[in-house]
Design a protein around this motif. Structure first.
Motif, mmCIF file in Angstrom:
data_model
loop_
_atom_site.group_PDB
_atom_site.id
_atom_site.type_symbol
_atom_site.label_atom_id
_atom_site.label_comp_id
_atom_site.label_asym_id
_atom_site.label_seq_id
_atom_site.Cartn_x
_atom_site.Cartn_y
_atom_site.Cartn_z
ATOM 1 N N CYS B 128 46.043 47.059 53.280
ATOM 2 C CA CYS B 128 45.856 46.988 51.837
ATOM 3 C C CYS B 128 46.759 45.889 51.286
ATOM 4 O O CYS B 128 47.956 45.877 51.535
ATOM 5 N N VAL B 132 45.138 45.994 45.764
ATOM 6 C CA VAL B 132 43.859 45.638 45.135
ATOM 7 C C VAL B 132 42.790 45.196 46.126
ATOM 8 O O VAL B 132 41.642 45.022 45.756
ATOM 9 N N LEU B 133 43.179 45.012 47.381
ATOM 10 C CA LEU B 133 42.208 44.530 48.359
ATOM 11 C C LEU B 133 42.418 45.259 49.674
ATOM 12 O O LEU B 133 43.552 45.478 50.083
ATOM 13 N N THR B 134 41.340 45.685 50.292
ATOM 14 C CA THR B 134 41.487 46.365 51.578
ATOM 15 C C THR B 134 40.803 45.554 52.679
ATOM 16 O O THR B 134 39.798 44.887 52.433
ATOM 17 N N CYS B 144 36.855 42.219 54.262
ATOM 18 C CA CYS B 144 37.685 42.400 53.073
ATOM 19 C C CYS B 144 36.847 42.985 51.950
ATOM 20 O O CYS B 144 35.706 42.578 51.766
ATOM 21 N N SER B 146 37.254 43.968 47.708
ATOM 22 C CA SER B 146 38.087 44.005 46.521
ATOM 23 C C SER B 146 37.201 43.845 45.301
ATOM 24 O O SER B 146 36.140 43.235 45.364
ATOM 25 N N SER B 147 37.639 44.430 44.187
ATOM 26 C CA SER B 147 36.856 44.242 42.961
ATOM 27 C C SER B 147 37.285 42.953 42.264
ATOM 28 O O SER B 147 36.661 42.520 41.309
ATOM 29 N N ASN B 148 38.369 42.347 42.742
ATOM 30 C CA ASN B 148 38.855 41.101 42.153
ATOM 31 C C ASN B 148 38.408 39.937 43.030
ATOM 32 O O ASN B 148 38.933 39.703 44.105
ATOM 33 N N LEU B 152 39.957 38.122 46.363
ATOM 34 C CA LEU B 152 39.102 38.259 47.544
ATOM 35 C C LEU B 152 38.890 36.913 48.234
ATOM 36 O O LEU B 152 39.093 36.779 49.435
#
Lengths: 144, 165
Positions: B128, B132-134, B144, B146-148, B152
């Motif tokens: 993580c 904000v990103l997994t 990867c 991520s909502s961003n 990303l």
């Protein structure tokens, strides 16, 4: 100038309260903070239980979406209401699984080149999976 | 709306990897191993193992489900087969040690680039980044999420350069 605006102002005896909206998501999170007192005051679900539920939800949804992906381009047999059974080649589904896009739909009145099936009309659907199905997917991706 | 549709995801999860008999509208009956239940529509995905390693997949739409009876509680072998059924090919080709190695390499590469990274999830398999990103196994740029989108694309570029490094 609005005619008589002064008169309107003078008639407003009761002050109007200013509504302060809660702070929105901060841009890096996906919603309101589940640990915040505001959220906990709603008395919805226990934070831990919610986390578990979200985890289960994502795992199961991913598997379901992958099963749809494996079905792309395969002949699928749809069992519908009123004892109707039709065969068609599956194309895609919309995000909330309300419609399936299929091609070569074999109806009793002939073959329909392209069609949309409403999911509420379907009872079940079946397709076969060969051991190399993941290889088929790869070919499809490359073909696109 | 049937009782089945009103269940919670945790209740549906109890049926996963078990053999069930589903009774649906118009007296249809379906039997098979539950692969998953779609949490949005409550559709049940049933798998039947046929001869020469073929499989038949039947999905019963959630709105048509009337009754679900558990026939067999299942075992680890079935669980394993079902879990990896629809997984992408590259997921299967890596052994657990390989994945562990890839994870640690990537973690140190990200840390070298001053990116905060933590481990999370089942058996700490997911990396993580800054919350904000997994990054899921096998830890490639396409793993990867991520909502961003800005973060990303930056992190994906970084992982790509780690691979070509």
């Amino acid at each position: 100038m609005i005619p008589g605006s002064q008169g309107w102002e003078s008639r407003m005896d009761m002050p109007v309260p200013v509504i302060r909206l809660p702070r929105g998501p901060d841009g890096i999170s996906r919603g309101f903070d589940l640990n915040s007192p505001r959220y906990q005051a709603l008395g919805l679900k226990d934070y831990k239980e919610l986390k578990q539920e979200q985890k289960a939800r994502t795992v199961m949804r991913e598997q379901y979406l992958r099963s749809l992906l494996a079905m792309v381009g395969q002949p699928v047999c749809f069992t519908m209401y009123e004892k109707v059974t039709v065969m068609a080649c599956f194309g895609s589904a919309d995000i909330d699984i309300l419609n399936f896009q299929v091609s070569e739909l074999q109806t009793p009145l002939g073959v329909q080149r392209e069609a949309l099936l409403r999911c509420p009309d379907i009872i079940s659907y079946t397709f076969q999976l060969s051991p190399q199905h993941t290889g088929v997917q790869q070919e499809l991706k490359e073909g696109c | 709306m049937t009782d089945w549709c009103k269940k919670t995801p945790l209740e549906w999860k109890d049926y996963v990897n078990k053999e069930v008999k589903v009774t649906s509208d118009e007296k249809n009956e379906h039997q098979g191993w539950v692969l998953t239940v779609d949490p949005v529509t409550a559709n049940i995905v049933l798998v039947n193992f046929l001869e020469d390693s073929k499989m038949s997949v039947t999905v019963v739409m959630g709105h048509a489900v009337q009754k679900v009876d558990i026939l067999d509680e299942g075992n680890d072998e079935v669980k394993e087969r079902l879990t990896y059924l629809f997984m992408p090919e590259e997921m299967k080709t890596f052994s657990t040690e390989d994945l562990e190695k890839r994870k640690n390499n990537l973690k140190s590469w990200l840390e070298q680039n001053h990116i905060p990274v933590t481990e999370q999830g089942d058996a700490q398999r997911t990396l993580c980044v800054a919350g904000v990103l997994t990054i899921d196994p096998p830890y490639g740029p396409e793993n990867c999420s991520s909502s961003n989108e800005i973060i990303l694309s930056r992190v994906q570029a970084l992982i790509q350069s780690a691979l070509t490094h």
